[in-house]
Motif scaffolding. Structure first.
Motif, PDB file in Angstrom:
ATOM      1  N   GLU A   7      -3.407 -22.533 -34.203  1.00 37.60           N
ATOM      2  CA  GLU A   7      -2.248 -22.490 -33.420  1.00 37.60           C
ATOM      3  C   GLU A   7      -1.939 -21.117 -32.974  1.00 37.60           C
ATOM      4  OE1 GLU A   7       2.086 -24.433 -32.707  1.00 37.60           O
ATOM      5  OE2 GLU A   7       1.383 -24.202 -34.896  1.00 37.60           O
ATOM      6  N   VAL A   8      -1.637 -20.281 -33.966  1.00 38.01           N
ATOM      7  CA  VAL A   8      -1.580 -18.672 -33.918  1.00 38.01           C
ATOM      8  C   VAL A   8      -2.855 -18.121 -33.027  1.00 38.01           C
ATOM      9  CG1 VAL A   8      -0.866 -16.436 -34.697  1.00 38.01           C
ATOM     10  CG2 VAL A   8       0.185 -18.593 -35.544  1.00 38.01           C
ATOM     11  N   SER A   9      -3.819 -18.384 -33.783  1.00 31.10           N
ATOM     12  CA  SER A   9      -5.059 -17.762 -33.007  1.00 31.10           C
ATOM     13  C   SER A   9      -5.213 -18.245 -31.684  1.00 31.10           C
ATOM     14  CB  SER A   9      -6.277 -18.220 -33.931  1.00 31.10           C
ATOM     15  OG  SER A   9      -7.491 -17.854 -33.255  1.00 31.10           O
ATOM     16  N   ASP A  10      -5.047 -19.114 -31.325  1.00 26.51           N
ATOM     17  CA  ASP A  10      -5.333 -19.746 -30.110  1.00 26.51           C
ATOM     18  C   ASP A  10      -4.312 -19.185 -28.811  1.00 26.51           C
ATOM     19  OD1 ASP A  10      -6.719 -21.271 -28.077  1.00 26.51           O
ATOM     20  OD2 ASP A  10      -4.960 -22.980 -28.327  1.00 26.51           O
ATOM     21  N   ASP A  11      -3.284 -18.860 -29.280  1.00 28.70           N
ATOM     22  CA  ASP A  11      -2.297 -18.552 -28.382  1.00 28.70           C
ATOM     23  C   ASP A  11      -1.996 -16.828 -28.440  1.00 28.70           C
ATOM     24  OD1 ASP A  11       0.266 -17.541 -27.050  1.00 28.70           O
ATOM     25  OD2 ASP A  11       1.292 -19.235 -27.935  1.00 28.70           O
ATOM     26  N   ILE A  36       3.255  -6.280 -23.128  1.00 29.63           N
ATOM     27  CA  ILE A  36       4.644  -6.853 -22.845  1.00 29.63           C
ATOM     28  C   ILE A  36       4.331  -8.305 -22.263  1.00 29.63           C
ATOM     29  CG2 ILE A  36       6.203  -6.765 -20.801  1.00 29.63           C
ATOM     30  CD1 ILE A  36       5.543  -3.609 -20.556  1.00 29.63           C
ATOM     31  N   ILE A  37       5.228  -9.153 -23.014  1.00 26.81           N
ATOM     32  CA  ILE A  37       5.097 -10.347 -22.670  1.00 26.81           C
ATOM     33  C   ILE A  37       5.782 -10.923 -21.332  1.00 26.81           C
ATOM     34  CG2 ILE A  37       5.723 -12.788 -23.703  1.00 26.81           C
ATOM     35  CD1 ILE A  37       5.663 -11.557 -26.420  1.00 26.81           C
ATOM     36  N   ALA A  38       5.191 -11.666 -20.410  1.00 32.34           N
ATOM     37  CA  ALA A  38       5.872 -11.928 -19.228  1.00 32.34           C
ATOM     38  C   ALA A  38       6.688 -13.017 -19.311  1.00 32.34           C
ATOM     39  CB  ALA A  38       4.831 -12.361 -18.161  1.00 32.34           C
ATOM     40  N   PRO A  39       7.917 -13.300 -18.550  1.00 31.51           N
ATOM     41  CA  PRO A  39       8.890 -14.146 -18.979  1.00 31.51           C
ATOM     42  C   PRO A  39       8.370 -15.471 -18.362  1.00 31.51           C
ATOM     43  CG  PRO A  39       9.349 -13.040 -17.038  1.00 31.51           C
ATOM     44  CD  PRO A  39       8.258 -12.111 -17.555  1.00 31.51           C
ATOM     45  N   LYS A  40       8.921 -16.578 -18.933  1.00 30.23           N
ATOM     46  CA  LYS A  40       8.438 -17.957 -18.689  1.00 30.23           C
ATOM     47  C   LYS A  40       8.760 -18.260 -17.141  1.00 30.23           C
ATOM     48  CE  LYS A  40       8.444 -22.741 -19.827  1.00 30.23           C
ATOM     49  NZ  LYS A  40       7.066 -22.744 -20.146  1.00 30.23           N
ATOM     50  N   PRO A  62       1.831 -19.192 -19.441  1.00 31.14           N
ATOM     51  CA  PRO A  62       2.334 -17.916 -20.141  1.00 31.14           C
ATOM     52  C   PRO A  62       1.407 -17.000 -20.022  1.00 31.14           C
ATOM     53  CG  PRO A  62       1.609 -19.736 -21.703  1.00 31.14           C
ATOM     54  CD  PRO A  62       1.596 -20.224 -20.299  1.00 31.14           C
ATOM     55  N   PHE A  63       1.656 -15.733 -19.682  1.00 32.26           N
ATOM     56  CA  PHE A  63       0.609 -14.543 -19.741  1.00 32.26           C
ATOM     57  C   PHE A  63       1.277 -13.502 -20.398  1.00 32.26           C
ATOM     58  CE2 PHE A  63       2.669 -14.425 -15.750  1.00 32.26           C
ATOM     59  CZ  PHE A  63       2.949 -12.888 -15.555  1.00 32.26           C
ATOM     60  N   LEU A  64       0.535 -12.330 -20.679  1.00 28.04           N
ATOM     61  CA  LEU A  64       1.145 -11.064 -21.038  1.00 28.04           C
ATOM     62  C   LEU A  64       0.547  -9.767 -19.946  1.00 28.04           C
ATOM     63  CD1 LEU A  64      -1.389  -9.335 -22.783  1.00 28.04           C
ATOM     64  CD2 LEU A  64      -0.553 -11.249 -24.337  1.00 28.04           C
ATOM     65  N   PHE A  65       1.062  -8.697 -19.973  1.00 27.33           N
ATOM     66  CA  PHE A  65       0.609  -7.388 -19.720  1.00 27.33           C
ATOM     67  C   PHE A  65       0.138  -6.729 -20.750  1.00 27.33           C
ATOM     68  CE2 PHE A  65       4.201  -8.773 -16.888  1.00 27.33           C
ATOM     69  CZ  PHE A  65       3.684  -8.888 -15.611  1.00 27.33           C
ATOM     70  N   PHE A 119      -3.721 -18.440 -23.120  1.00 31.17           N
ATOM     71  CA  PHE A 119      -4.704 -19.336 -23.672  1.00 31.17           C
ATOM     72  C   PHE A 119      -5.944 -19.208 -22.954  1.00 31.17           C
ATOM     73  CE2 PHE A 119      -0.581 -21.325 -24.125  1.00 31.17           C
ATOM     74  CZ  PHE A 119      -0.582 -21.432 -25.735  1.00 31.17           C
ATOM     75  N   GLY A 120      -7.288 -18.875 -23.471  1.00 32.54           N
ATOM     76  CA  GLY A 120      -8.588 -19.031 -22.967  1.00 32.54           C
ATOM     77  C   GLY A 120      -9.650 -18.422 -23.821  1.00 32.54           C
ATOM     78  N   SER A 121     -10.619 -18.602 -23.588  1.00 33.80           N
ATOM     79  CA  SER A 121     -11.755 -18.279 -24.513  1.00 33.80           C
ATOM     80  C   SER A 121     -13.089 -17.771 -23.736  1.00 33.80           C
ATOM     81  CB  SER A 121     -12.447 -19.525 -25.210  1.00 33.80           C
ATOM     82  OG  SER A 121     -11.306 -20.086 -25.864  1.00 33.80           O
ATOM     83  N   PHE A 122     -13.750 -16.788 -24.522  1.00 36.81           N
ATOM     84  CA  PHE A 122     -14.931 -16.183 -24.043  1.00 36.81           C
ATOM     85  C   PHE A 122     -14.550 -15.242 -23.170  1.00 36.81           C
ATOM     86  CE2 PHE A 122     -16.310 -20.856 -24.913  1.00 36.81           C
ATOM     87  CZ  PHE A 122     -16.739 -20.481 -26.234  1.00 36.81           C
ATOM     88  N   GLY A 123     -13.484 -14.549 -23.112  1.00 37.84           N
ATOM     89  CA  GLY A 123     -13.245 -13.427 -22.214  1.00 37.84           C
ATOM     90  C   GLY A 123     -12.786 -14.024 -20.936  1.00 37.84           C
ATOM     91  N   GLU A 124     -12.504 -15.213 -20.550  1.00 34.74           N
ATOM     92  CA  GLU A 124     -12.072 -15.807 -19.544  1.00 34.74           C
ATOM     93  C   GLU A 124     -10.690 -15.797 -19.615  1.00 34.74           C
ATOM     94  OE1 GLU A 124     -13.552 -19.630 -19.092  1.00 34.74           O
ATOM     95  OE2 GLU A 124     -15.624 -19.089 -18.988  1.00 34.74           O
ATOM     96  N   GLN A 125      -9.926 -15.843 -18.206  1.00 33.19           N
ATOM     97  CA  GLN A 125      -8.280 -15.840 -18.407  1.00 33.19           C
ATOM     98  C   GLN A 125      -7.883 -14.220 -18.924  1.00 33.19           C
ATOM     99  OE1 GLN A 125      -9.784 -18.510 -20.330  1.00 33.19           O
ATOM    100  NE2 GLN A 125      -9.739 -19.487 -18.264  1.00 33.19           N
TER     101      GLN A 125
END
Length: 303
Positions: free
Chosen positions: A94-98, A117-121, A178-181, A151-157
């Motif tokens: 769960e932690v690794s995936d996020d 920096i974590i973007a606001p929801k 959810p995303f971050l800068f 959330f994303g894998s293989f360098g995508e997202q």
């Protein structure tokens, strides 16, 4: 050793790489005379009721352990609730995936990461965005800047933006997720280190390079070569693995300024064919030996 297990992988993802990872682990288990079966996650349904919780499937006899190569944390959690030892645990997955949760866990332990920096929801139905928060990100991180979906894998997202217009357009595209800068580490453009950790040991490592992309993922077109990490890099990869409570990981390190390593990502289900083709080290053998030794230690503690 008289133990038996399952390997769980996702049954709905396209391609063969996910089944391939599971089959490598199964072959390593067979070499150690361990009976192990492959299951797709859709073949194991978690049942919840007022008087019982169980697994629904055809003629299931619960195993001693499960190697969980999927991200179906609800199923992993169900297996744990039935008393089965799961490698890696549902919490570690769960932690690794996020990515946001990963960076928060690393920062809490003061391990080196890029400035983040974590973007606001923002809910998907939002039509008007107050961009004050983006100005804070620009002031703190500058351009170019990396935007990462959680959330994303293989360098995508993962996206590199060079100005405010690109940033705002990308935010519009991913609104509701959810995303971050994150600061762009120019010293690591197109290259990183992948370190495979099993238990307390670094078992294999390679350097990945991309000639025309800021991401070094082999899946995205990068090349690879064997790499001998420094003691500091090994210690950092092992520490990152422990932070998320994982049994085995693939840790990605960036080349930071002044040759200081930064943790880019922790993969709880890092595939192992590429590292084998690069280094001829079969990480699956180390994972199976780790599981055997874990059960031996548990038996000794019971004596």
């Amino acid at each position: 050793m008289n133990i038996n297990g399952w390997i769980v992988y996702n049954g709905h993802l396209p391609g063969t790489k996910f089944a391939d990872f599971a089959e490598w682990l199964q072959c390593a288990a067979f070499k150690q005379n361990i009976d192990i079966k492959l299951y797709k996650n859709n073949e194991l349904l978690a049942y919840l009721g007022n008087d019982n919780h169980a697994l629904l499937g055809d003629q299931l006899s619960l195993p001693d352990f499960v190697i969980f190569t999927d991200k179906d944390i609800y199923l992993a959690r169900q297996l744990e609730s039935l008393g089965i030892r799961v490698f890696n645990s549902s919490k570690a997955i769960e932690v690794s995936d996020d990515k946001i949760a990963t960076y928060q866990a690393l920062a809490e332990q003061h391990l080196p990461i890029p400035k983040t920096i974590i973007a606001p929801k923002i809910f998907p139905s939002t039509t008007v965005i107050d961009h004050t928060f983006t100005q804070h990100a620009i002031k703190k991180l500058g351009f170019p800047m990396v935007l990462k979906e959680a959330f994303g894998s293989f360098g995508e997202q993962v996206y590199l933006v060079h100005n405010q217009e690109q940033m705002l357009n990308k935010i519009k595209e991913i609104i509701g997720k959810p995303f971050l800068f994150q600061e762009f580490i120019s010293s690591s453009y197109g290259r990183d280190i992948r370190i495979h950790v099993v238990g307390d040991t670094v078992v294999a490592s390679m350097i990945r390079n991309a000639s025309n992309d800021f991401r070094a993922n082999v899946t995205a077109g990068g090349t690879m070569e064997p790499y001998e990490p420094s003691e500091a890099e090994k210690e950092l990869a092992i520490a990152a693995t422990k932070v998320i409570g994982a049994d085995f990981t693939g840790v990605d390190l960036l080349f930071g300024p002044n040759n200081n390593s930064l943790i880019c990502e922790i993969n709880s289900n890092a595939h192992i064919r590429n590292i084998y083709e690069c280094t001829k080290v079969n990480v699956a053998d180390y994972i199976i030996n780790y599981i055997i030794n874990t059960f031996r230690k548990d038996q000794r503690h019971l004596l």
